[in-house]
Design a protein around this motif. Structure first.
Motif, PDB file in Angstrom:
ATOM      1  N   UNK A 120       0.892  -1.134  -0.178  1.00 51.18           N
ATOM      2  CA  UNK A 120       0.066   0.002   0.126  1.00 51.18           C
ATOM      3  C   UNK A 120       0.899   1.301  -0.114  1.00 51.18           C
ATOM      4  N   UNK A 121       2.006   1.321   0.921  1.00 53.83           N
ATOM      5  CA  UNK A 121       2.790   2.486   0.896  1.00 53.83           C
ATOM      6  C   UNK A 121       3.448   2.716  -0.493  1.00 53.83           C
ATOM      7  N   UNK A 122       3.844   1.481  -1.282  1.00 55.04           N
ATOM      8  CA  UNK A 122       4.479   1.493  -2.686  1.00 55.04           C
ATOM      9  C   UNK A 122       3.412   2.142  -3.452  1.00 55.04           C
ATOM     10  N   UNK A 123       2.051   1.826  -3.468  1.00 51.62           N
ATOM     11  CA  UNK A 123       1.111   2.398  -4.398  1.00 51.62           C
ATOM     12  C   UNK A 123       0.598   3.660  -3.984  1.00 51.62           C
ATOM     13  N   UNK A 124       0.665   4.089  -2.984  1.00 48.56           N
ATOM     14  CA  UNK A 124       0.682   5.381  -2.684  1.00 48.56           C
ATOM     15  C   UNK A 124       1.811   6.326  -3.048  1.00 48.56           C
ATOM     16  N   UNK A 125       2.944   5.958  -2.768  1.00 50.21           N
ATOM     17  CA  UNK A 125       4.155   6.535  -3.349  1.00 50.21           C
ATOM     18  C   UNK A 125       4.119   6.833  -4.977  1.00 50.21           C
ATOM     19  N   UNK A 126       3.675   5.727  -5.513  1.00 51.62           N
ATOM     20  CA  UNK A 126       3.621   5.697  -6.966  1.00 51.62           C
ATOM     21  C   UNK A 126       2.447   6.727  -7.463  1.00 51.62           C
ATOM     22  N   UNK A 127       1.483   6.714  -6.940  1.00 51.02           N
ATOM     23  CA  UNK A 127       0.121   7.519  -7.301  1.00 51.02           C
ATOM     24  C   UNK A 127       0.839   9.096  -7.145  1.00 51.02           C
ATOM     25  N   UNK A 128       1.441   9.222  -5.874  1.00 57.43           N
ATOM     26  CA  UNK A 128       1.971  10.658  -5.544  1.00 57.43           C
ATOM     27  C   UNK A 128       2.826  11.117  -6.745  1.00 57.43           C
ATOM     28  N   UNK A 129       3.736  10.314  -7.247  1.00 59.71           N
ATOM     29  CA  UNK A 129       4.583  10.580  -8.227  1.00 59.71           C
ATOM     30  C   UNK A 129       4.057  11.155  -9.545  1.00 59.71           C
ATOM     31  N   UNK A 130       2.946  10.326  -9.972  1.00 63.03           N
ATOM     32  CA  UNK A 130       2.238  10.398 -11.111  1.00 63.03           C
ATOM     33  C   UNK A 130       1.390  11.292 -11.088  1.00 63.03           C
ATOM     34  N   UNK A 131       0.645  11.592  -9.881  1.00 65.18           N
ATOM     35  CA  UNK A 131      -0.702  12.375  -9.580  1.00 65.18           C
ATOM     36  C   UNK A 131      -1.869  11.824 -10.197  1.00 65.18           C
TER      37      UNK A 131
ATOM     38  N   UNK B 148      -8.390   4.431   3.104  1.00 60.44           N
ATOM     39  CA  UNK B 148      -7.847   5.712   3.036  1.00 60.44           C
ATOM     40  C   UNK B 148      -7.012   6.000   1.676  1.00 60.44           C
ATOM     41  N   UNK B 149      -6.379   6.912   1.887  1.00 53.56           N
ATOM     42  CA  UNK B 149      -5.518   7.052   0.594  1.00 53.56           C
ATOM     43  C   UNK B 149      -4.625   5.855   0.234  1.00 53.56           C
ATOM     44  N   UNK B 150      -4.137   5.263   1.066  1.00 56.61           N
ATOM     45  CA  UNK B 150      -3.165   4.084   0.720  1.00 56.61           C
ATOM     46  C   UNK B 150      -3.775   2.895   0.338  1.00 56.61           C
ATOM     47  N   UNK B 151      -4.981   2.703   0.495  1.00 53.08           N
ATOM     48  CA  UNK B 151      -5.596   1.250  -0.035  1.00 53.08           C
ATOM     49  C   UNK B 151      -6.951   1.430  -1.094  1.00 53.08           C
ATOM     50  N   UNK B 152      -7.109   2.618  -1.302  1.00 52.04           N
ATOM     51  CA  UNK B 152      -8.451   2.815  -2.415  1.00 52.04           C
ATOM     52  C   UNK B 152      -7.780   2.018  -3.811  1.00 52.04           C
ATOM     53  N   UNK B 153      -6.544   2.472  -4.033  1.00 58.43           N
ATOM     54  CA  UNK B 153      -6.146   1.697  -5.455  1.00 58.43           C
ATOM     55  C   UNK B 153      -6.106   0.192  -5.298  1.00 58.43           C
ATOM     56  N   UNK B 154      -6.031  -0.426  -4.096  1.00 61.18           N
ATOM     57  CA  UNK B 154      -5.902  -1.927  -3.969  1.00 61.18           C
ATOM     58  C   UNK B 154      -7.350  -2.589  -4.736  1.00 61.18           C
ATOM     59  N   UNK B 155      -8.340  -1.897  -4.081  1.00 59.39           N
ATOM     60  CA  UNK B 155      -9.713  -2.266  -4.574  1.00 59.39           C
ATOM     61  C   UNK B 155      -9.913  -2.173  -6.045  1.00 59.39           C
ATOM     62  N   UNK B 156      -9.199  -0.977  -6.668  1.00 60.27           N
ATOM     63  CA  UNK B 156      -9.544  -0.657  -7.894  1.00 60.27           C
ATOM     64  C   UNK B 156      -8.715  -1.446  -8.701  1.00 60.27           C
TER      65      UNK B 156
END
Length: 352
Positions: free
Chosen positions: A64-75, A145-153
């Motif tokens: 989740x931290x990895x995904x959050x960092x990736x989303x932040x990097x690409x906005x 939260x912002x760290x795990x929305x992307x997991x569901x998606x």
């Protein structure tokens, strides 16, 4: 075929873990969005050896931290959908390949989900498929939260892409439900899934169209499907029996012995953990890396001597000894016989 009650071996990650196969999809999506994935993997200490090892898993929190960092990097808050779009059956390992070769799309996605424990586990529960309702459910950890929305998606997107891949159709769903509340991207999600999407729902689910569920897979191959399902069952049984960390280490040692002595650092990297963490996990099981390596060599040496005609020089190489003399010394320590004496002993009793 569902295994919703099956649980893998206890581990040090109470929230669960995930195969690096899924990490690979995340990195591919991030790179497609312009992220410097080399910097990302360096920051999260994901070596090339870890990322290319089929045995490696990382904790769900780390993912989740990895995904959050990736989303932040690409906005891009919808990076999970990009992951879904870029996912392939092979990214789910042998479960994905088994599903791809099933006769129908419904059987294929049931296979994919039924063996999900082969590549992921979380404390909330195992994904399920209900054929009668053509419904696929994913149980994500909470709170959202912002760290795990992307997991569901990414999971729902990956299942959708799987159906699209094996049917050749784009419009494969009747409805999508998502547990977390709307983040203001409803139109984007409905456009991607090509159907109504309900946020703030009771479950994360996909409802597959009836004609899609019944459609023959473009990659149907009955013989290969049967073989791959057998492999999936074997791996699932191993998980359900509860592999220890020591078991996982042993499984990695054998192919690495050839011509060399594997290091603790090499095995730790292949398991996706630090050497210190691996030492701690083995200590908790009242064993150690050197002890496991010695015991694994002992068992292999005995099998090579008893079951094969392999020469001592070749056995020495297969077990990572520097020369036959080193094997001879170790063998006497293990069995109080020389390798040659033990082979004669086995042959003598085998002939009776």
């Amino acid at each position: 075929m569902n295994s919703s009650n099956a649980q893998p071996a206890p581990n040090r990650h109470p929230l669960g873990n995930i195969s690096v196969l899924h990490v690979g999809v995340l990195l591919r999506a991030a790179e497609a969005e312009g992220v410097n994935v080399q910097a990302l993997t360096r920051d999260f200490q994901l070596s090339e050896q870890t990322l290319t090892s089929p045995a490696a898993r990382i904790s769900i929190p780390r993912f989740m931290r990895l995904g959050h960092a990736a989303m932040a990097a690409c906005d891009n808050a919808a990076l999970g959908l990009r992951m879904g779009a870029l996912s392939r059956p092979v990214d789910a390992g042998i479960a994905g390949l088994a599903g791809e070769s099933a006769k129908t799309a419904g059987t294929g996605v049931q296979t994919l989900i039924g063996y999900s424990l082969l590549t992921s586990r979380n404390s909330r529960g195992t994904p399920t498929a209900e054929p009668g309702k053509r419904t696929l459910r994913f149980y994500s950890i909470r709170p959202y939260n912002a760290f795990n929305y992307f997991v569901v998606d990414s999971v729902l997107g990956g299942w959708t892409q799987f159906l699209r891949t094996i049917t050749g159709q784009w419009n494969v769903l009747d409805k999508v439900t998502i547990e977390y509340p709307s983040l203001g991207m409803d139109e984007l999600f409905e456009g991607w899934f090509c159907c109504p999407v309900q946020f703030g729902a009771a479950t994360n689910s996909l409802i597959v169209k009836q004609d899609v569920w019944d459609q023959e897979s473009l990659q149907a191959q009955p013989a290969m499907h049967e073989k791959l399902v057998q492999l999936c069952n074997t791996e699932l049984q191993e998980i359900q029996r509860g592999w220890t960390t020591g078991d996982r280490v042993r499984s990695l040692l054998t192919p690495l012995f050839r011509g060399e002595t594997p290091s603790l650092e090499t095995i730790a990297s292949k398991l996706g953990v630090t050497p210190w963490t691996l030492q701690r996990q083995l200590s908790a099981e009242h064993t150690g890396f050197r002890e496991l390596m010695d015991d694994t060599r002992k068992q292999l040496a005995r099998d090579y001597i008893r079951e094969t005609e392999t020469s001592l020089s070749e056995i020495a190489w297969l077990l990572g000894f520097s020369n036959p003399a080193a094997l001879h010394k170790a063998y006497r320590r293990w069995f109080e016989f020389s390798p040659g004496e033990h082979r004669k002993h086995f042959r003598h009793y085998a002939s009776k």
